[in-house]
Design a protein around this motif. Structure first.
Motif, PDB file in Angstrom:
ATOM      1  N   GLN A  73       0.476   0.525  24.376  1.00 24.98           N
ATOM      2  CA  GLN A  73       0.388   0.590  22.911  1.00 24.98           C
ATOM      3  C   GLN A  73      -0.947   1.209  22.470  1.00 24.98           C
ATOM      4  OE1 GLN A  73       1.009  -3.510  21.850  1.00 24.98           O
ATOM      5  NE2 GLN A  73       3.187  -3.196  21.388  1.00 24.98           N
ATOM      6  N   ARG A  74      -2.009   0.809  23.172  1.00 24.78           N
ATOM      7  CA  ARG A  74      -3.314   1.378  22.827  1.00 24.78           C
ATOM      8  C   ARG A  74      -3.359   2.873  23.124  1.00 24.78           C
ATOM      9  NH1 ARG A  74      -8.627  -1.449  25.196  1.00 24.78           N
ATOM     10  NH2 ARG A  74      -8.122  -0.234  27.049  1.00 24.78           N
ATOM     11  N   ALA A  75      -2.749   3.275  24.242  1.00 28.03           N
ATOM     12  CA  ALA A  75      -2.711   4.700  24.573  1.00 28.03           C
ATOM     13  C   ALA A  75      -1.928   5.476  23.524  1.00 28.03           C
ATOM     14  CB  ALA A  75      -2.101   4.897  25.956  1.00 28.03           C
ATOM     15  N   LEU A  76      -0.788   4.869  23.080  1.00 27.38           N
ATOM     16  CA  LEU A  76      -0.016   5.532  22.032  1.00 27.38           C
ATOM     17  C   LEU A  76      -0.814   5.653  20.740  1.00 27.38           C
ATOM     18  CD1 LEU A  76       3.510   3.917  22.539  1.00 27.38           C
ATOM     19  CD2 LEU A  76       2.896   6.313  22.908  1.00 27.38           C
ATOM     20  N   GLN A  77      -1.569   4.599  20.395  1.00 25.75           N
ATOM     21  CA  GLN A  77      -2.393   4.644  19.189  1.00 25.75           C
ATOM     22  C   GLN A  77      -3.462   5.720  19.297  1.00 25.75           C
ATOM     23  OE1 GLN A  77      -3.805   0.640  18.985  1.00 25.75           O
ATOM     24  NE2 GLN A  77      -1.975  -0.152  17.936  1.00 25.75           N
ATOM     25  N   LEU A  78      -4.078   5.809  20.480  1.00 27.29           N
ATOM     26  CA  LEU A  78      -5.101   6.842  20.676  1.00 27.29           C
ATOM     27  C   LEU A  78      -4.479   8.230  20.605  1.00 27.29           C
ATOM     28  CD1 LEU A  78      -7.176   5.211  23.571  1.00 27.29           C
ATOM     29  CD2 LEU A  78      -7.852   5.469  21.171  1.00 27.29           C
ATOM     30  N   GLN A  79      -3.281   8.353  21.218  1.00 29.98           N
ATOM     31  CA  GLN A  79      -2.611   9.649  21.172  1.00 29.98           C
ATOM     32  C   GLN A  79      -2.251  10.025  19.739  1.00 29.98           C
ATOM     33  OE1 GLN A  79       0.989   9.779  23.455  1.00 29.98           O
ATOM     34  NE2 GLN A  79       1.135  12.004  23.404  1.00 29.98           N
ATOM     35  N   GLU A  80      -1.743   9.021  18.977  1.00 25.89           N
ATOM     36  CA  GLU A  80      -1.394   9.266  17.582  1.00 25.89           C
ATOM     37  C   GLU A  80      -2.627   9.657  16.778  1.00 25.89           C
ATOM     38  OE1 GLU A  80       1.015   7.058  13.935  1.00 25.89           O
ATOM     39  OE2 GLU A  80       0.088   5.870  15.520  1.00 25.89           O
ATOM     40  N   ALA A  81      -3.731   8.941  17.004  1.00 24.48           N
ATOM     41  CA  ALA A  81      -4.966   9.272  16.295  1.00 24.48           C
ATOM     42  C   ALA A  81      -5.434  10.672  16.638  1.00 24.48           C
ATOM     43  CB  ALA A  81      -6.047   8.252  16.639  1.00 24.48           C
ATOM     44  N   ALA A  82      -5.291  11.044  17.947  1.00 24.87           N
ATOM     45  CA  ALA A  82      -5.698  12.394  18.348  1.00 24.87           C
ATOM     46  C   ALA A  82      -4.831  13.447  17.676  1.00 24.87           C
ATOM     47  CB  ALA A  82      -5.627  12.528  19.870  1.00 24.87           C
ATOM     48  N   LEU A  83      -3.513  13.151  17.591  1.00 24.97           N
ATOM     49  CA  LEU A  83      -2.617  14.102  16.926  1.00 24.97           C
ATOM     50  C   LEU A  83      -2.958  14.241  15.449  1.00 24.97           C
ATOM     51  CD1 LEU A  83       0.787  13.133  18.576  1.00 24.97           C
ATOM     52  CD2 LEU A  83      -0.482  15.265  18.901  1.00 24.97           C
ATOM     53  N   TRP A  84      -3.239  13.089  14.803  1.00 28.98           N
ATOM     54  CA  TRP A  84      -3.620  13.139  13.385  1.00 28.98           C
ATOM     55  C   TRP A  84      -4.913  13.919  13.207  1.00 28.98           C
ATOM     56  CZ3 TRP A  84      -1.011  12.546   9.188  1.00 28.98           C
ATOM     57  CH2 TRP A  84       0.110  11.707   9.154  1.00 28.98           C
ATOM     58  N   GLU A  85      -5.875  13.691  14.088  1.00 29.69           N
ATOM     59  CA  GLU A  85      -7.149  14.399  13.981  1.00 29.69           C
ATOM     60  C   GLU A  85      -6.960  15.894  14.176  1.00 29.69           C
ATOM     61  OE1 GLU A  85     -11.177  15.169  13.482  1.00 29.69           O
ATOM     62  OE2 GLU A  85      -9.944  13.416  12.959  1.00 29.69           O
ATOM     63  N   ARG A  86      -6.100  16.253  15.167  1.00 35.61           N
ATOM     64  CA  ARG A  86      -5.843  17.671  15.400  1.00 35.61           C
ATOM     65  C   ARG A  86      -5.157  18.301  14.192  1.00 35.61           C
ATOM     66  NH1 ARG A  86      -2.385  18.249  20.439  1.00 35.61           N
ATOM     67  NH2 ARG A  86      -4.169  17.091  21.242  1.00 35.61           N
ATOM     68  N   GLU A  87      -4.174  17.562  13.616  1.00 35.70           N
ATOM     69  CA  GLU A  87      -3.493  18.075  12.436  1.00 35.70           C
ATOM     70  C   GLU A  87      -4.452  18.187  11.258  1.00 35.70           C
ATOM     71  OE1 GLU A  87       0.400  17.038   9.641  1.00 35.70           O
ATOM     72  OE2 GLU A  87      -0.056  15.834  11.406  1.00 35.70           O
ATOM     73  N   ARG A  88      -5.351  17.190  11.128  1.00 36.42           N
ATOM     74  CA  ARG A  88      -6.330  17.238  10.043  1.00 36.42           C
ATOM     75  C   ARG A  88      -7.229  18.461  10.163  1.00 36.42           C
ATOM     76  NH1 ARG A  88     -11.397  16.191   9.106  1.00 36.42           N
ATOM     77  NH2 ARG A  88     -11.773  15.610  11.271  1.00 36.42           N
ATOM     78  N   ARG A  89      -7.668  18.732  11.418  1.00 35.39           N
ATOM     79  CA  ARG A  89      -8.536  19.902  11.607  1.00 35.39           C
ATOM     80  C   ARG A  89      -7.795  21.195  11.308  1.00 35.39           C
ATOM     81  NH1 ARG A  89     -10.493  17.003  16.273  1.00 35.39           N
ATOM     82  NH2 ARG A  89      -9.130  18.245  17.609  1.00 35.39           N
ATOM     83  N   VAL A  90      -6.506  21.257  11.710  1.00 39.18           N
ATOM     84  CA  VAL A  90      -5.712  22.452  11.408  1.00 39.18           C
ATOM     85  C   VAL A  90      -5.569  22.630   9.909  1.00 39.18           C
ATOM     86  CG1 VAL A  90      -3.407  23.455  11.572  1.00 39.18           C
ATOM     87  CG2 VAL A  90      -4.464  22.438  13.596  1.00 39.18           C
TER      88      VAL A  90
END
Length: 520
Positions: free
Chosen positions: A144-161
């Motif tokens: 669950q923590r890995a999924l949360q980190l992955q989700e946060a990374a995806l959100w951060e990548r989308e935010r930067r885009v």
């Protein structure tokens, strides 16, 4: 902890090579040691608590992947501790495994699950079984923590885009603007200049970020003011605007621009940069200068014409007076009326000339005041006397308390109130009473001139005090200078003149004159 059975060992559940924390809660030190020995091979950090209260303190300090808790503890038992844990938002979903020696009594199971248990282990239990259960919950937590980190990374990548896309779109908008735009760091370093400025100044993007290259585009006489403005901005941190001349690269012409600089601040209010814009105002400035020159030429012409008319008008008035005096007895009635008409016309022309001259003095700041003690009652009654006798159906009333005295130029105030009364009479075609009322206010004298005439439209209550302005057109005569002169004289005294009106015929207008008791 009670005796345990031996089962065939099996391979432990494979989890990601990450570590987390497990909280074990038991009031017996020997049980805590046994649980520690069982769980140690998992490679997780184990935190021990000997009571429910101690467990709650641990949960306030850090988060856990799993809680192993004995049910039977003195004071606060496992059920009560679990209920408190579930009430806290941060630990609401932390899995709890209850350890109990009361077997699988159905009421205890129901109570435990109602208190928030994720699983139940009944003593005696096999160490491997407990460890397998713990490994499963820890593995679930880590995933669950890995999924949360992955989700946060995806959100951060989308935010930067999205930020990059937004910045590119913003730059395209800035480049299409007719205004020039610069972005500066807090120390004044230019980080961006839009395409409009680069094309106008003939600079490359690299040159557009160099301060010296930008300064070369300013008029030499304005460069010093640029530095003074920047120093003022650095000291105040507030927006500022200034007009400068900037050279156009295509023909070398200098044009006037209005430059505005605004501070950029972060979420806590710290200065992080500046945004500067420049808007071309050259055409507007030239138009204003042309209008000003035309207005000055007109004013000069009117002043000169007034001066030239003054002498012949005085002569005409003198000759008319002389003719009436010399031939008073023998003059036929029709000739006498003609001479009286000439006298009135000459006087009217003389007043117009004096108004033109006074307007010029006010505009040049040359109107002098000869101050003395002025009794407002005497002044207003003298003004009323000027207009006697009045036509039938019209009357003037004065209401002033005794000894209402101020320090002022009596002749100029006579001119003010004569203009106001003259206006009231002119714009009251149906007659009626015109009231002049004065009263004392702390440090001031407030006078009102009220009529029941045509009134003033709401959108003209201020414009009527402008030169050559008339609320009802030319039908009622006059040059439109009387109110402008009256306001100028009142303001020269340090006072105020304004009008109030409903704008409806028959309800008239009220002109207010507020004058200080003494000239400053």
């Amino acid at each position: 902890m009670e005796g345990t059975e031996q089962l065939t060992p099996r391979a432990p559940v494979q989890v990601e090579p990450q570590s987390t924390r497990i909280l074990i809660v038991d009031d017996h030190a020997s049980n805590l040691l046994a649980l520690e020995a069982i769980l140690e091979p998992m490679g997780q950090r184990l935190v021990k608590a000997s009571s429910g209260r101690e467990a709650l303190r641990c949960l306030l300090r850090e988060d856990f992947a799993l809680i192993l808790m004995d049910v039977q503890m003195p004071g606060m038992d496992g059920f009560e501790t679990a209920r408190i844990i579930r009430q806290r938002e941060r630990t609401r979903y932390t899995p709890i495994i209850f350890l109990t020696a009361h077997g699988r009594d159905e009421s205890n199971l129901v109570h435990g699950y109602a208190s928030g248990a994720a699983d139940y282990v009944v003593k005696p239990f096999h160490p491997d079984v407990l460890r397998w259960k713990a490994e499963a919950f820890v593995a679930l937590h880590l995933r669950q923590r890995a999924l949360q980190l992955q989700e946060a990374a995806l959100w951060e990548r989308e935010r930067r885009v999205l930020e990059r896309q937004g910045e590119q779109r913003f730059r395209r908008v800035l480049d299409s603007m007719p205004q020039f735009v610069w972005a500066l760091l807090a120390d004044g370093t230019i980080s961006y200049a839009n395409r409009g400025w680069l094309d106008y100044a003939g600079l490359s993007p690299e040159q557009g970020r160099q301060r010296e290259e930008n300064l070369r585009c300013f008029h030499p006489e304005d460069v010093g003011r640029v530095q003074l403005t920047w120093n003022a901005l650095q000291r105040s941190g507030r927006p500022k605007e200034q007009e400068y001349r900037l050279r156009r690269a295509t023909d070398g012409e200098f044009r006037w621009f209005l430059c505005r600089t605004l501070p950029e601040r972060d979420e806590v209010g710290r200065l992080v940069g500046w945004i500067s814009t420049a808007t071309d105002i050259d055409d507007a400035r030239r138009a204003v200068e042309s209008l000003r020159a035309t207005s000055e030429a007109k004013d000069m012409f009117l002043t000169m014409a007034a001066h030239e008319l003054r002498t012949p008008l005085q002569a005409a008035r003198s000759y008319a007076d002389l003719a009436r005096m010399k031939a008073a007895a023998e003059t036929p009635p029709q000739v006498d009326r003609a001479l009286a008409g000439i006298h009135r016309s000459v006087n009217r022309m003389a007043r117009l000339v004096e108004n033109l001259l006074d307007m010029g003095r006010l505009q040049r700041g040359e109107l002098r005041l000869d101050e003395s003690d002025v009794d407002m009652g005497v002044l207003l009654r003298d003004v009323v006397e000027h207009f006697q006798p009045l036509p039938e159906g019209r009357s003037l009333e004065v209401s002033v308390p005794e000894d209402l005295v101020l320090r002022a130029d009596g002749e100029r105030l006579d001119q003010v109130f004569s203009n106001l009364v003259s206006n009231a009479l002119r714009y009251s075609p149906d007659g009626g009473v015109i009231r002049l009322v004065a009263r004392a206010e702390p440090g001031w004298i407030h006078t009102e001139v009220a009529d029941h005439g045509l009134g003033i439209p709401a959108d003209q209550l201020e414009s009527i005090f402008e030169r050559f302005s008339r609320a009802h057109g030319v039908a009622y005569g006059g040059l439109g200078l009387g109110l402008a002169i009256a306001r100028g004289i009142v303001e020269r005294h340090g006072g105020r003149l304004w009008a109030e009106s409903a704008g409806r015929a028959g309800e008239g207008s009220v002109f207010h004159v507020l004058l200080p008791r003494s000239l400053s």
